[in-house]
Design an enzyme around this catalytic site. Structure first.
Site, PDB file in Angstrom:
ATOM      1  N   CYS A   1       0.869  -1.182   0.000  1.00 50.44           N
ATOM      2  CA  CYS A   1       0.000   0.000   0.000  1.00 50.44           C
ATOM      3  C   CYS A   1       0.900   1.224   0.000  1.00 50.44           C
ATOM      4  CB  CYS A   1      -0.864   0.009   1.261  1.00 50.44           C
ATOM      5  SG  CYS A   1      -1.843  -1.468   1.451  1.00 50.44           S
TER       6      CYS A   1
ATOM      7  N   ARG B   1       1.671   1.491  -5.976  1.00 51.56           N
ATOM      8  CA  ARG B   1       1.850   0.495  -4.915  1.00 51.56           C
ATOM      9  C   ARG B   1       0.553  -0.237  -4.592  1.00 51.56           C
ATOM     10  NH1 ARG B   1       6.386   0.970  -2.026  1.00 51.56           N
ATOM     11  NH2 ARG B   1       5.419  -0.014  -0.232  1.00 51.56           N
TER      12      ARG B   1
ATOM     13  N   TRP C   1      -3.723  -1.760  -1.371  1.00 49.66           N
ATOM     14  CA  TRP C   1      -3.728  -3.023  -2.114  1.00 49.66           C
ATOM     15  C   TRP C   1      -4.219  -4.047  -1.095  1.00 49.66           C
ATOM     16  CZ3 TRP C   1      -1.203  -7.910  -2.457  1.00 49.66           C
ATOM     17  CH2 TRP C   1      -1.356  -8.550  -3.686  1.00 49.66           C
TER      18      TRP C   1
ATOM     19  N   ASN D   1       0.725  -0.073   6.243  1.00 57.71           N
ATOM     20  CA  ASN D   1       1.109  -0.921   5.108  1.00 57.71           C
ATOM     21  C   ASN D   1       1.783  -2.155   5.701  1.00 57.71           C
ATOM     22  OD1 ASN D   1       2.031  -2.079   2.759  1.00 57.71           O
ATOM     23  ND2 ASN D   1       3.844  -0.763   2.626  1.00 57.71           N
ATOM     24  N   GLY D   2       1.172  -3.330   5.494  1.00 60.07           N
ATOM     25  CA  GLY D   2       1.757  -4.559   6.036  1.00 60.07           C
ATOM     26  C   GLY D   2       0.656  -5.522   6.420  1.00 60.07           C
TER      27      GLY D   2
ATOM     28  N   GLU E   1      11.238 -13.753 -19.774  1.00 56.93           N
ATOM     29  CA  GLU E   1      10.966 -12.342 -19.472  1.00 56.93           C
ATOM     30  C   GLU E   1      10.019 -11.740 -20.501  1.00 56.93           C
ATOM     31  OE1 GLU E   1      11.159 -10.502 -17.105  1.00 56.93           O
ATOM     32  OE2 GLU E   1      11.071  -8.453 -17.857  1.00 56.93           O
TER      33      GLU E   1
ATOM     34  N   LYS F   1       6.440 -10.034 -19.556  1.00 56.00           N
ATOM     35  CA  LYS F   1       6.073  -8.673 -19.964  1.00 56.00           C
ATOM     36  C   LYS F   1       4.727  -8.680 -20.660  1.00 56.00           C
ATOM     37  CE  LYS F   1       8.191  -6.492 -17.921  1.00 56.00           C
ATOM     38  NZ  LYS F   1       8.844  -7.319 -17.005  1.00 56.00           N
TER      39      LYS F   1
ATOM     40  N   GLU G   1       1.698  -9.743 -18.270  1.00 54.08           N
ATOM     41  CA  GLU G   1       1.350  -8.884 -17.118  1.00 54.08           C
ATOM     42  C   GLU G   1       0.780  -7.534 -17.552  1.00 54.08           C
ATOM     43  OE1 GLU G   1       4.402  -7.513 -14.434  1.00 54.08           O
ATOM     44  OE2 GLU G   1       5.909  -7.566 -15.973  1.00 54.08           O
TER      45      GLU G   1
ATOM     46  N   HIS H   1       9.454 -31.771 -26.775  1.00 52.37           N
ATOM     47  CA  HIS H   1       9.101 -32.649 -25.648  1.00 52.37           C
ATOM     48  C   HIS H   1       7.699 -32.369 -25.141  1.00 52.37           C
ATOM     49  CE1 HIS H   1      13.197 -34.149 -25.599  1.00 52.37           C
ATOM     50  NE2 HIS H   1      13.615 -32.897 -25.680  1.00 52.37           N
TER      51      HIS H   1
ATOM     52  N   LYS I   1       3.498  -2.676  -7.746  1.00 50.63           N
ATOM     53  CA  LYS I   1       4.910  -2.554  -8.109  1.00 50.63           C
ATOM     54  C   LYS I   1       5.817  -3.301  -7.144  1.00 50.63           C
ATOM     55  CE  LYS I   1       8.479  -1.098 -10.367  1.00 50.63           C
ATOM     56  NZ  LYS I   1       8.805  -1.744 -11.656  1.00 50.63           N
TER      57      LYS I   1
HETATM   58  C1  AGP Z   1       8.156  -7.470 -13.214  1.00 49.52           C
HETATM   59  O1  AGP Z   1       7.706  -6.885 -14.431  1.00 49.52           O
HETATM   60  C2  AGP Z   1       7.042  -7.756 -12.272  1.00 49.52           C
HETATM   61  N1  AGP Z   1       6.330  -6.569 -11.983  1.00 49.52           N
HETATM   62  C3  AGP Z   1       7.437  -8.547 -11.043  1.00 49.52           C
HETATM   63  O2  AGP Z   1       7.655  -9.863 -11.489  1.00 49.52           O
HETATM   64  C4  AGP Z   1       8.708  -8.099 -10.272  1.00 49.52           C
HETATM   65  O3  AGP Z   1       9.856  -8.320 -11.052  1.00 49.52           O
HETATM   66  C5  AGP Z   1       8.824  -8.957  -9.010  1.00 49.52           C
HETATM   67  O4  AGP Z   1       7.695  -8.712  -8.205  1.00 49.52           O
HETATM   68  C6  AGP Z   1      10.098  -8.689  -8.207  1.00 49.52           C
HETATM   69  O5  AGP Z   1      10.113  -7.355  -7.766  1.00 49.52           O
HETATM   70  P1  AGP Z   1      11.485  -6.767  -7.150  1.00 49.52           P
HETATM   71  O6  AGP Z   1      12.516  -6.780  -8.237  1.00 49.52           O
HETATM   72  O7  AGP Z   1      11.140  -5.392  -6.695  1.00 49.52           O
HETATM   73  O8  AGP Z   1      11.886  -7.671  -6.014  1.00 49.52           O
END
Ligand code: AGP
Length: 611
Positions: A2, A27, A75, A99-100, A484, A488, A491, A507, A606
């Site tokens: 959050c 966040r 969140w 936040n937590g 990766e 991308k 997500e 396979h 994030k």
């Molecule tokens: C990456 O595009 C994602 N948003 C997510 O997988 C991110 O890489 C992951 O949560 C790790 O975050 P961090 O690098 O802040 O630890």
């Protein structure tokens, strides 16, 4: 997960809080709220479900004025995203944002209900408001009241509290969730992250776990949970407020993709001595990391993909055995650790709970822990400080939830570490080290040349934006790039996508291939080129639509692919820093064509500060 913010000073707090929450929305954005203690000494709260703009609407219709206030963008972890569960929560004149996660919240709630405390929400946060209000009612000062309840709560928290009985005072306490204090002139700020108050100050203090702060307009006092004064030097942050804006780009993600050349250059800057090919790892403690004989890299998501590529770099250049673990798995596999094992945590935010937990577990098992982080003073950075230290990526603020520039700068940091270990362990000559570093220094201009040809990727994106499934294939260091690229795409566009080792297709996964499934293959020059081409031809033979990332000068590839995008030639270990860029842009433009919320995709945040 959050965003929290607090203000105490001489200005009207409301616009400052709302502006700060806007910069913290990445966040989490299930609901938002602000609380102001006005000149009448009363607490006035407005909360709204959904994005911050909904709260903005309420505030325009019912403005709040006062020079003390706190705010929150949520969140959801406990309790559905409803107005009742939105923060701030106020009980008997005490108002709190958090936040937590409190792990013992049910036990505490039952205890309070047995004392006839009435609850209005399903949140764990409200419990702390009740506990603090009880202490205030006994005559405790606000900081004493907060200090007295902390031993009762178990879990993670960044806590910010105000009370009608203590005008012009904010109390905050930290355990595992981030808190920064912004130091102003006759005004002070508390927030989850730097951007929230960058408009007003450059001077910040990063609270440590187990620390509290009492903020008043003219002073800030920092103590531990027992009340002992703590001296903490402020850090001057050079990020400008404009960095936190989009700089003319449609989305933060697009801006951050374009910042990659600068981010790579900044992460190299000041760290390379070309004459002897040695690396200056500022922030890392070489006396701790140099003796290790084995390395475990742990991370999540995109950072885990960086770790998989780092394994190639470190094993090839430094001949150091490397394992790569998802942090959420590492903690529960009963790993074999000792004081000759290094644990390298990679984390953009430095706050990912799984990764932070892995660091703490490894540290407890006497491993040498060190980090690659992007956020200065983050929890993982601080946890590694008195062990192997932290190597910061200088990517600058990354706001888009989909990580881009942080990823390529993590690869730079890993490459620098590999050269450092190679030179120390005698597996890398000065000449070879200079060659590697010369190729590394070409990367920013190579990325520029890719960005200059974005239009051709937009055209490819438009051709495939309606696909329902994608496959991404690669070999060697480009296999994690395939992972990766798939991440991308899924997500930010919500299209199902999978990354696979190209050699794995036969396979099983090749059963998925038909004319409706675009396959993105990374077939750049290098030792696995020929085999990758064979794998892609197998896909083509089954009517798969092939989008291939190839190296400049490849005259053969056009006969194999439906669409080709070429990237500059570099060494196989540095290839991922280039091959990922077209995949980032492809994902971005497919998502843009679909109109999804690219910077704040659904269900995501994030920084994942819950396990
Ligand atoms: C990456 O595009 C994602 N948003 C997510 O997988 C991110 O890489 C992951 O949560 C790790 O975050 P961090 O690098 O802040 O630890």
């Amino acid at each position: 997960m959050c965003g929290i913010i607090g203000y105490v000073g001489y200005q009207n707090a409301t616009p400052i809080l709302v502006d700060g929450l806007r910069r913290l929305e990445y966040r989490g954005y299930d609901s938002a709220g602000v609380a102001i203690i006005s000149a009448d000494g009363k607490t006035h709260i407005h909360r709204a479900v959904g994005k911050l703009r909904n709260l903005d609407t309420v505030l325009r219709e019912h403005p709040l004025t006062g020079s003390l206030g706190i705010g929150h963008t949520r969140w959801a972890t406990h309790g559905r995203p409803t107005e009742e569960n939105a923060h701030p929560h106020t009980i008997d004149g005490v108002t709190i944002v958090h936040n937590g996660i409190l792990e013992n919240y049910l036990e505490l709630r039952h205890m309070l209900e047995a004392r006839d405390r009435q609850f209005r929400s399903e949140t764990d946060t409200e419990i702390m408001a009740h506990l603090i209000a009880e202490q205030i009612a006994k005559g405790h000062a606000l900081d004493e009241a907060v200090r007295s309840i902390l031993p009762q709560v178990r879990g993670t928290y960044a806590l910010v509290v105000i009370s009608e009985s203590h005008p012009n005072t904010i109390v905050t306490a930290k355990n595992a969730s981030p808190i920064v204090l912004g130091l102003g002139d006759n005004e002070n700020f508390v927030a989850s992250d730097i951007p929230a108050c960058l408009e007003y100050t450059r001077s910040f203090v990063f609270l440590e776990d187990g620390q509290m702060a009492i903020l008043r307009p003219k002073d800030i006092s920092i103590t531990d949970f027992e009340g002992n004064q703590q001296i903490v030097e402020p850090t001057t942050v050079t990020w400008s407020p404009i960095m936190a804006e989009k700089g003319g780009h449609k989305h933060f993600m697009h801006k951050e993709i374009y910042e990659q050349p600068t981010a790579v250059a900044n992460t190299i800057l000041g760290r390379v001595s070309m004459e002897d090919a040695t690396i200056h790892l500022d922030g890392v403690n070489p006396e701790h990391i140099d003796p290790i004989d084995r390395l475990i890299i742990t991370a999540c998501g995109t950072s885990w993909h960086a770790g998989l590529i780092g394994k190639f770099m470190l094993e090839h250049i430094a001949r150091i055995p490397v394992e790569v673990d998802l942090a959420s798995e590492f903690r529960y596999r009963d790993p074999i650790l000792d004081n000759k094992t290094g644990l390298l945590a990679i984390s953009q935010s430095g706050e990912t709970a799984d990764t932070l937990g892995a660091v703490k577990d490894a540290k407890a098992a006497h491993a040498v822990v060190f980090g690659i982080c992007n956020v200065i003073g983050s929890s993982i950075a601080r946890e590694c400080k008195n062990s192997g230290g932290v190597l910061y990526t200088h990517a600058g603020l990354e706001i888009g939830v989909a990580s881009t520039k942080a990823f390529v700068t993590q690869l730079v940091a890993l490459f620098l570490l590999a050269i450092h270990f190679g030179r120390k362990r005698g597996t890398l000559s000065i000449t070879d080290g200079q060659d590697h570093l010369n190729r590394l220094r070409e990367i920013p201009s190579h990325i520029e040349s890719i960005l200059a040809r974005e239009a051709s990727l937009i055209a490819i994106a438009r051709r495939y934006a309606r696909a329902k499934d994608f496959l991404f294939l690669g070999r060697g260091p480009n296999y994690p790039v395939a992972l990766e690229g798939a991440l991308k795409l899924k997500e930010i566009s919500y299209i199902h996508a999978e990354g696979y080792a190209a050699g794995e297709m036969k396979h099983g996964p090749i059963a998925l291939v038909d004319e409706h499934v675009p396959i993105v293959g990374i077939a750049t020059a290098g030792p696995s080129y020929q085999k990758t081409i064979s794998n892609l031809e197998e896909v083509r033979a089954r009517n798969g639509k092939l989008i291939i990332i190839a190296s400049e000068g490849d005259s053969r590839i056009a006969s194999v692919a439906d669409d080709v995008f070429v990237i500059p030639k570099t060494t196989p270990l540095l290839d991922p820093l280039l091959s990922v860029v077209p995949l980032q842009l492809l994902a971005y433009h497919i998502a843009d064509a679909k109109g999804t919320d690219i910077d704040q995709p659904r269900n995501l945040a994030k920084s994942v500060t819950v396990e």
